[in-house]
Structures are given as structure tokens and as C-alpha cells.
Design a protein around this motif. Structure first.
Motif, short mmCIF file in Angstrom:
data_model
loop_
_atom_site.label_atom_id
_atom_site.label_comp_id
_atom_site.label_asym_id
_atom_site.label_seq_id
_atom_site.Cartn_x
_atom_site.Cartn_y
_atom_site.Cartn_z
N SER A 10 -1.69 72.21 3.02
CA SER A 10 -2.58 72.74 4.04
C SER A 10 -3.76 71.78 4.20
O SER A 10 -4.06 70.99 3.30
CB SER A 10 -3.07 74.12 3.65
N TYR A 11 -4.42 71.87 5.33
CA TYR A 11 -5.54 70.97 5.58
C TYR A 11 -6.68 71.72 6.26
O TYR A 11 -6.47 72.59 7.09
CB TYR A 11 -5.09 69.77 6.43
N PHE A 49 -5.56 73.75 11.63
CA PHE A 49 -6.36 73.58 10.41
C PHE A 49 -6.42 74.91 9.67
O PHE A 49 -6.56 75.98 10.27
CB PHE A 49 -7.77 73.09 10.76
N ALA A 271 0.63 60.28 6.67
CA ALA A 271 1.25 61.42 5.99
C ALA A 271 1.80 61.00 4.63
O ALA A 271 1.67 61.74 3.64
CB ALA A 271 2.35 62.00 6.86
N GLN A 284 -4.25 72.07 -0.99
CA GLN A 284 -4.94 71.91 0.28
C GLN A 284 -5.85 70.70 0.22
O GLN A 284 -6.47 70.42 -0.80
CB GLN A 284 -5.71 73.19 0.66
N GLY A 305 -3.14 67.17 13.80
CA GLY A 305 -2.35 68.39 13.80
C GLY A 305 -0.97 68.21 14.41
O GLY A 305 0.02 68.78 13.91
N ALA A 309 0.36 66.28 10.46
CA ALA A 309 0.59 67.50 9.71
C ALA A 309 2.07 67.88 9.55
O ALA A 309 2.48 68.32 8.47
CB ALA A 309 -0.17 68.67 10.33
N LEU A 312 3.63 66.57 6.29
CA LEU A 312 2.94 66.77 5.02
C LEU A 312 3.74 67.63 4.03
O LEU A 312 3.23 67.99 2.99
CB LEU A 312 1.56 67.43 5.26
#
Length: 313
Positions: A10-11, A49, A271, A284, A305, A309, A312
Motif C-alpha cells: 500500500s502507499y 493512495f 516499481a 505500506q 497510481g 502501483a 507493486l
């Protein structure tokens, strides 16, 4: 309790503008304001996010003002303001210096925030480091670690389901005092900030998550191993959300001097570099993008995003 993705890293992002330390603030932030925060929070919401975060300082002494600046928005006010213009993104205090306030005051503020936002709060807490700030409000700077330990316990009670919470400790003692509204969540997650041995121990034994303070990559595996060791020894089986703060990022080639530590390049390469955090046991990552304007920042967030993402996992 808010749930971040378990399938991939998660970010989240610590918001610009609301804190303007010279360590990380971009020049454009000096003239930015509420409308910029709204645009960035909405961009975070759209780009997947996990959270937006806001810092906490009550007052900055002159001796530190040149480096830290005196721009530190109040986290409760800031996150509540942004909760009203977002729908999904979680709201993190990174970190609230809860030793500056009585836990019933902190609980009233953050319970209301959680209630108004529909259960989107993550309460990040830390010990603080500015002596003058503690002295100005009559808080104990020398005992701030011990006070924080007890404050977390008191907040567990005060942010729990009971209208009349009970806590009997060395510093704080309360019962028979009702507080409503209650949080929307049955259990507000508490993430503990800091990278000192005491902070790591506090996170392991009292936290639902750990927020390191700038640990480089090569130090993280040892810290994570220590967290696991402490929790196992204490018989704690609940999961702990382990965080990391990444290097500055730029999706693509900046075409300007973005700093030697900045990770930049095509999405797949970024990534791949960030997945190394997951391999260490991080759940995270908190990201910060180099930018020359609000629009460049929101473009970077959207690109991250959409293009970074998904890789990831």
C-alpha cells in the motif's frame, strides 16, 4: 479498523503545504494554501493512495525556525477539512505528539474526526523532540517516553466503545466521564512513530503499526526483525502494519535537477525498486514526489497510481 491492501504494497503520502520543513518542502509550497491541499487530497483519493497524513507541532522555537519553519497546520483541523472533500482515502496523523495534551482532549478531537469521516482515522503517535514546545504547555519533556507509553494505553480506553472510559495510571486517572460522539470504528488503529530502540519497542508492544523515522533501506531489515522478536516474546499475535518512508520519487525522467537521491525512471523500474521494501517485510510505503508546482505534483500522483502501483504486488 481501516484495512490497507494485503495483496501488494500500500502507499500513502504525507501532505505537502501543511508542514514546510526545509528538509523536504518544495519552493512552490511557500505560497500554497487550502485550495492546494484540497486538490492534492482529491488527487490522492482518485489515485488509490491508502492515506493522506498531517504532522503535529504546536509551536516552533526561534532556534529551530530556520530549519523547521513555523508552518505546521493542526492535524485534526487539516484532516477534518480534507475528510469533507474526499471519499475513501484514510486520514493519518504522522505523527501526533500526544504527550502535549491530556488524553481525554486528544480522544475528543480524534473520536470526532473518526465519527465525521465515517471511520477513516489512523492515529499515528510519537514522543516529540522540541523541549520548548513541551515547556510552553506545561508537559514533561524528560519523561515524554514514559508518558507516551501511558498515553497510548489511556487512548485505547478513551477511543474504545465505552461512553465512559476508564484509565488509572501514574500520570492520568479518569473514570465516570462520558464522551460522545464515539469513533465510528470499534478499534481505532494506533501506529507508533520513531526509530530509536524505545520507539521500536513501543511500536512492537503497544502499536497496530510502526512508522519509522527515515530509516535507510539497509537498516530496515534489522528493525523489522526486532519488532517481530519483541512481539513474539510478548505473545502478541495480531498483525503489525510495518511502514517505510521511501526515497524522493519522480515518475519518468524529470528533465530538471531532482536531486541525487531521487528515484526516477519508467514505472516498471520504479516499481521494481519499491518492491524491495515488500521483500523486507514492509506493508505500506510513504512516498514523496519531487515537483515544481501543484499541478506537477498531482500529475505525478496520478501517474504513480495508474502506472506504478499496479506493479507493486
Amino acid at each position: 479498523m481501516p484495512v490497507l491492501s494485503e495483496e501488494r504494497l500500500s502507499y500513502g503520502i504525507q501532505l505537502p503545504v501543511q508542514s514546510q520543513s526545509t528538509i523536504y518542502a518544495e519552493p512552490w509550497e511557500a505560497d500554497a494554501g487550502p485550495e492546494d491541499l484540497v486538490a492534492i487530497a482529491r488527487a490522492a483519493d482518485r489515485a488509490g493512495f491508502g492515506y493522506i497524513a498531517s504532522c503535529d507541532h504546536v509551536a516552533v522555537p526561534r532556534r529551530l525556525a530556520d530549519a523547521m519553519s513555523t508552518v505546521w497546520y493542526d492535524p485534526v483541523a487539516t484532516l477534518a477539512f480534507l475528510a469533507a472533500v474526499t471519499e475513501r482515502v484514510l486520514l493519518l496523523s504522522h505523527v501526533a505528539v500526544v504527550g502535549l495534551r491530556h488524553p481525554l482532549v486528544t480522544a475528543k478531537q480524534y473520536a470526532t474526526l473518526d465519527h465525521l469521516s465515517g471511520g477513516r482515522l489512523i492515529l499515528g503517535v510519537g514522543a516529540g523532540h522540541v523541549r520548548e514546545e513541551f515547556e510552553a504547555v506545561g508537559a514533561d519533556f524528560e519523561r515524554r517516553g514514559a508518558v507516551l507509553d501511558e498515553t497510548i494505553d489511556a487512548l485505547r480506553a478513551a477511543l474504545g466503545p465505552d461512553e465512559f472510559p476508564v484509565h488509572h495510571g501514574k500520570t492520568y486517572d479518569f473514570e465516570g466521564l462520558g464522551q460522545r460522539p464515539r469513533p465510528a470504528q470499534a478499534r481505532v488503529p494506533v501506529w507508533v512513530g520513531g526509530s530509536s530502540p524505545a520507539a521500536v519497542r513501543r511500536a512492537a508492544l503497544r502499536g497496530d503499526g510502526w512508522l519509522p523515522q527515515g530509516d535507510p533501506r539497509d537498516r530496515l531489515p534489522g528493525q523489522i526483525a526486532r519488532l517481530r522478536e519483541l512481539r513474539a516474546a510478548a505473545g502478541i499475535e495480531e498483525p503489525l502494519t510495518v511502514g517505510a518512508i521511501t526515497e524522493p520519487l519522480y515518475v519518468g525522467e524529470p528533465g530538471w535537477e531532482a536531486g541525487r537521491r531521487t528515484l526516477s525512471g519508467p514505472p516498471e523500474a520504479l516499481a521494481e525498486a519499491l518492491r524491495e521494501y515488500g521483500a523486507m517485510g514492509v506493508h505500506q510505503i510513504q512516498v514523496r514526489f519531487r515537483s515544481r508546482s501543484r499541478d506537477e505534483l498531482t500529475d505525478q500522483m496520478a501517474a504513480f497510481g495508474a502506472d506504478v502501483a499496479p506493479h507493486l504486488g
